[in-house]
Design an enzyme around this catalytic site. Structure first.
Site, PDB file in Angstrom:
ATOM      1  N   HIS A   1       2.178   0.140 -12.745  1.00  0.00           N
ATOM      2  CA  HIS A   1       2.689  -0.950 -13.460  1.00  0.00           C
ATOM      3  C   HIS A   1       3.727  -0.873 -13.220  1.00  0.00           C
ATOM      4  O   HIS A   1       3.849   0.506 -14.714  1.00  0.00           O
ATOM      5  CB  HIS A   1       1.791  -1.556 -14.677  1.00  0.00           C
TER       6      HIS A   1
ATOM      7  N   LYS B   1     -16.477 -14.981  -9.963  1.00  0.00           N
ATOM      8  CA  LYS B   1     -16.280 -14.030 -10.098  1.00  0.00           C
ATOM      9  C   LYS B   1     -16.416 -12.553 -10.200  1.00  0.00           C
ATOM     10  O   LYS B   1     -16.771 -11.785  -9.120  1.00  0.00           O
ATOM     11  CB  LYS B   1     -14.813 -13.501 -11.150  1.00  0.00           C
TER      12      LYS B   1
ATOM     13  N   ASN C   1      -4.661   1.763 -13.186  1.00  0.00           N
ATOM     14  CA  ASN C   1      -4.113   1.014 -12.740  1.00  0.00           C
ATOM     15  C   ASN C   1      -1.955   1.653 -12.834  1.00  0.00           C
ATOM     16  O   ASN C   1      -2.807   2.243 -13.934  1.00  0.00           O
ATOM     17  CB  ASN C   1      -4.218  -0.430 -13.329  1.00  0.00           C
TER      18      ASN C   1
ATOM     19  N   GLY D   1       1.035  -1.471  -0.421  1.00  0.00           N
ATOM     20  CA  GLY D   1       0.071  -0.030  -0.300  1.00  0.00           C
ATOM     21  C   GLY D   1       0.811   1.338   0.288  1.00  0.00           C
ATOM     22  O   GLY D   1       0.695   2.481   0.006  1.00  0.00           O
TER      23      GLY D   1
ATOM     24  N   MET E   1      -3.430  -7.605  -6.868  1.00  0.00           N
ATOM     25  CA  MET E   1      -3.311  -8.469  -7.734  1.00  0.00           C
ATOM     26  C   MET E   1      -4.332  -9.979  -9.087  1.00  0.00           C
ATOM     27  O   MET E   1      -4.192 -10.504  -8.480  1.00  0.00           O
ATOM     28  CB  MET E   1      -2.110  -9.362  -6.726  1.00  0.00           C
ATOM     29  N   ARG E   2      -5.396  -9.253  -9.098  1.00  0.00           N
ATOM     30  CA  ARG E   2      -6.190  -9.708  -9.780  1.00  0.00           C
ATOM     31  C   ARG E   2      -7.091  -9.151 -10.666  1.00  0.00           C
ATOM     32  O   ARG E   2      -6.880  -8.362 -11.573  1.00  0.00           O
ATOM     33  CB  ARG E   2      -7.954  -9.852  -8.988  1.00  0.00           C
TER      34      ARG E   2
HETATM   35  C1  GRF Z   1       3.652  -0.904  -7.476  1.00  0.00           C
HETATM   36  O1  GRF Z   1       4.729  -1.532  -8.039  1.00  0.00           O
HETATM   37  C2  GRF Z   1       2.779  -1.076  -8.610  1.00  0.00           C
HETATM   38  O2  GRF Z   1       3.281  -1.083  -9.946  1.00  0.00           O
HETATM   39  C3  GRF Z   1       2.320  -2.474  -9.202  1.00  0.00           C
HETATM   40  O3  GRF Z   1       2.088  -2.788  -7.659  1.00  0.00           O
HETATM   41  C4  GRF Z   1       2.993  -2.756  -6.877  1.00  0.00           C
HETATM   42  C5  GRF Z   1       2.235  -2.204  -5.299  1.00  0.00           C
HETATM   43  O4  GRF Z   1       3.285  -1.829  -4.374  1.00  0.00           O
HETATM   44  N1  GRF Z   1       1.216  -2.467  -9.812  1.00  0.00           N
HETATM   45  P1  GRF Z   1       2.292  -0.835  -3.448  1.00  0.00           P
HETATM   46  O5  GRF Z   1       1.300  -1.904  -2.726  1.00  0.00           O
HETATM   47  O6  GRF Z   1       1.711   0.193  -3.475  1.00  0.00           O
HETATM   48  O7  GRF Z   1       3.298  -0.540  -2.493  1.00  0.00           O
END
Ligand code: GRF
Length: 193
Positions: free
Chosen positions: A108, A64, A106, A14, A89-90
């Site tokens: 990434h 889902k 999102n 987070g 993660m989904r």
């Molecule tokens: C981040 O690096 C984001 O780009 C990826 O997951 C990570 C989450 O990190 N999708 P956090 O939980 O916000 O520290």
């Protein structure tokens, strides 16, 4: 100015959630954290900031659709207008995609379309790339495939480990995500006036 209500979906630490909460200029009020991992650190962070949490275990649902319908009830109750994925993660399914069309984004840790999916930072190091980066994109049904909104490059140094690179990438993420959120949310609201 009216603050737009948003929910953050996260599964892990987070740090991006925290960056949004600490940004005084964020155009949104984060009214909800949705988390699919009971016990995740992000839940403690939401509690610290007094943000309502909705924690679900996907294993408790047969499909889902059932899982996401349950989330939909809560986000609608809270009048959530935007959804920001931050380490969720989904894959997002049709139930949420249709309800929030064009309003889910999102972040990434790679320059998409390179290295989608898990362990994007490790993948970039193992591929001996000299540069990687961060992407913010709209979410569609694929894995990190939606239209790209913004990208920022991060150099990979020869002596980088996953940890050192991750910390530089996250520093970029924490500045970029709130900036992009303000941009896209502002654009859509302007169109609707
Ligand atoms: C981040 O690096 C984001 O780009 C990826 O997951 C990570 C989450 O990190 N999708 P956090 O939980 O916000 O520290």
């Amino acid at each position: 100015m009216r603050k737009i209500k948003a929910a953050v979906f996260a599964s892990g630490t987070g740090s991006n959630f925290e960056a949004m909460m600490n940004d005084e200029n964020l155009a949104c009020e984060i009214v909800l954290l949705v988390c699919d991992k009971p016990g995740a650190t992000v839940i403690d962070k939401a509690n610290q900031y007094g943000v309502q949490t909705f924690v679900l275990n996907p294993r408790d649902y047969d499909t889902k659709q059932e899982y996401e319908s349950n989330i939909l009830i809560t986000v609608r109750e809270l009048e959530v207008e935007w959804i920001f994925l931050a380490g969720y993660m989904r894959l997002i399914g049709p139930t949420l995609l249709e309800a929030y069309e064009g309003r889910i984004i999102n972040i990434h840790p790679s320059l998409l379309p390179n290295f989608p999916g898990k362990d994007a930072i490790g993948q970039a190091i193992r591929a001996a790339c000299k540069t990687t980066g961060v992407t913010v994109h709209y979410v569609d049904e694929g894995m990190d495939t939606g239209p790209i909104i913004a990208q920022k490059k991060v150099e990979i140094f020869p002596n980088d480990t996953e940890e050192t690179l991750k910390s530089r990438i996250q520093e970029i993420e924490h500045a970029l995500y709130p900036e992009v959120i303000n941009m896209v949310v502002g654009l859509v609201e302007l169109e609707e006036v």
